[in-house]
Design an enzyme around this catalytic site. Structure first.
Site, PDB file in Angstrom:
ATOM      1  N   ASP A  28     -37.410  17.591 -12.514  1.00 57.59           N
ATOM      2  CA  ASP A  28     -37.046  16.755 -11.357  1.00 57.59           C
ATOM      3  C   ASP A  28     -35.852  15.818 -11.567  1.00 57.59           C
ATOM      4  OD1 ASP A  28     -39.306  18.037 -10.490  1.00 57.59           O
ATOM      5  OD2 ASP A  28     -40.446  16.236 -10.003  1.00 57.59           O
ATOM      6  N   LYS A 130     -41.584  22.678  -6.128  1.00 60.70           N
ATOM      7  CA  LYS A 130     -42.992  22.256  -6.039  1.00 60.70           C
ATOM      8  C   LYS A 130     -43.124  21.128  -5.032  1.00 60.70           C
ATOM      9  CE  LYS A 130     -42.423  19.012  -9.823  1.00 60.70           C
ATOM     10  NZ  LYS A 130     -42.559  17.803  -8.991  1.00 60.70           N
ATOM     11  N   CYS A 175     -44.601  13.580 -13.160  1.00 64.51           N
ATOM     12  CA  CYS A 175     -44.372  15.033 -13.203  1.00 64.51           C
ATOM     13  C   CYS A 175     -44.240  15.573 -14.627  1.00 64.51           C
ATOM     14  CB  CYS A 175     -43.195  15.391 -12.312  1.00 64.51           C
ATOM     15  SG  CYS A 175     -43.637  15.142 -10.565  1.00 64.51           S
TER      16      CYS A 175
HETATM   17  C1  VGL Z   1     -42.643  12.494  -8.991  1.00 65.95           C
HETATM   18  C2  VGL Z   1     -43.880  10.991  -7.790  1.00 65.95           C
HETATM   19  C3  VGL Z   1     -43.764  11.771  -6.663  1.00 65.95           C
HETATM   20  C4  VGL Z   1     -42.025  12.867 -10.299  1.00 65.95           C
HETATM   21  C5  VGL Z   1     -42.519  13.284  -7.878  1.00 65.95           C
HETATM   22  O1  VGL Z   1     -41.084  13.683 -10.320  1.00 65.95           O
HETATM   23  O2  VGL Z   1     -42.483  12.339 -11.340  1.00 65.95           O
HETATM   24  N1  VGL Z   1     -43.332  11.359  -8.951  1.00 65.95           N
HETATM   25  N2  VGL Z   1     -43.075  12.914  -6.712  1.00 65.95           N
END
Ligand code: VGL
Ligand code: ZN
Length: 228
Positions: A28, A130, A175
């Site tokens: 991410d 995702k 994540c």
């Molecule tokens: C994430 C919170 C919500 C992450 C993604 O990438 O850690 N955290 N969506």
């Protein structure tokens, strides 16, 4: 009792050589998780250059590089804005959502959902998205939070005969953490690249608890300089 584990008192593996049974999972690394983004992780942009260097090491040694991309439809149920009277950071738990609600982030097709332009995404063999189901969040790169729908990542890695996975990116305690824990459950040997990740630490103590849970689960810790 909360734990008091921190990055400074972890033990790191050394002298690791990468081969074609290894995969680097870069989690991410998108605008919305960078300083100035919708769900900013402090210093999230400061790990990009070293992630690129490590991705190069994997590439040069026939490892497989995979990016994950948080990819929510608008009005996703993990967003506080989907509920009357709720704010980001509020506690919230339902099947597949929680333990807290988030600001709107990584909405499909938006600038915030794009990878940071400094990330060398051309080094990636594959990109796994995702969080695309509106009612369910997916912190893990492997399986959604309801523990039912797989993203396909485990199948991809198994079909490529990957044995060891190395995890870096954002955010340490969401994540990256859930991807690491699920990696063990899917039968991989898991290495966590602690200095190539940054955490959210919500609720406070979450980073420390995540590190302790990972250690107890048999996840090994490495740093950028662990590779030879
Ligand atoms: C994430 C919170 C919500 C992450 C993604 O990438 O850690 N955290 N969506
Ligand atoms: Zn998200």
């Amino acid at each position: 009792m909360g734990s008091t584990m921190n990055i400074e008192n972890l033990k790191f593996q050394k002298n690791i050589t990468i081969n074609s049974n290894d995969s680097l999972l870069i989690i991410d690394m998108q605008h919305d998780f960078m300083p100035g983004g919708a769900l900013p992780v402090e210093e999230g942009d400061q790990i990009i250059d070293n992630i690129n260097l490590v991705a190069k090491i994997f590439k040069n040694n026939n490892g497989i590089v995979v990016l994950t991309q948080d990819w929510h439809p608008k009005n996703h149920k993990s967003f506080a804005s989907s509920y009357a009277g709720k704010s980001p950071g509020n506690k919230f738990q339902s099947e597949g959502i929680g333990p807290i609600l988030w600001p709107d982030h990584c909405v499909q097709g938006t600038q915030g959902a794009k990878f940071h332009e400094k990330l060398k995404s051309d080094l990636a063999n594959a990109i796994i998205r995702k969080g695309y189901n509106i009612d369910v969040d997916s912190y893990s790169g492997f399986i959604e939070n309801d523990k039912k729908s797989e993203t396909g990542l485990a199948g991809l890695l198994k079909s490529l005969n990957i044995k060891r996975i190395f995890i870096c990116g954002l955010a340490l305690d969401y994540c990256c953490y859930f991807t690491a824990i699920d990696g063990i459950d899917f039968g991989f040997e898991v290495y966590f690249l602690v200095n190539l990740t940054k955490g959210i630490d919500l609720p406070p103590g979450n980073i420390s608890n995540s590190l302790e849970n990972m250690r107890n689960k048999g996840i090994k810790f490495v740093v950028k300089d662990s590779f030879i």
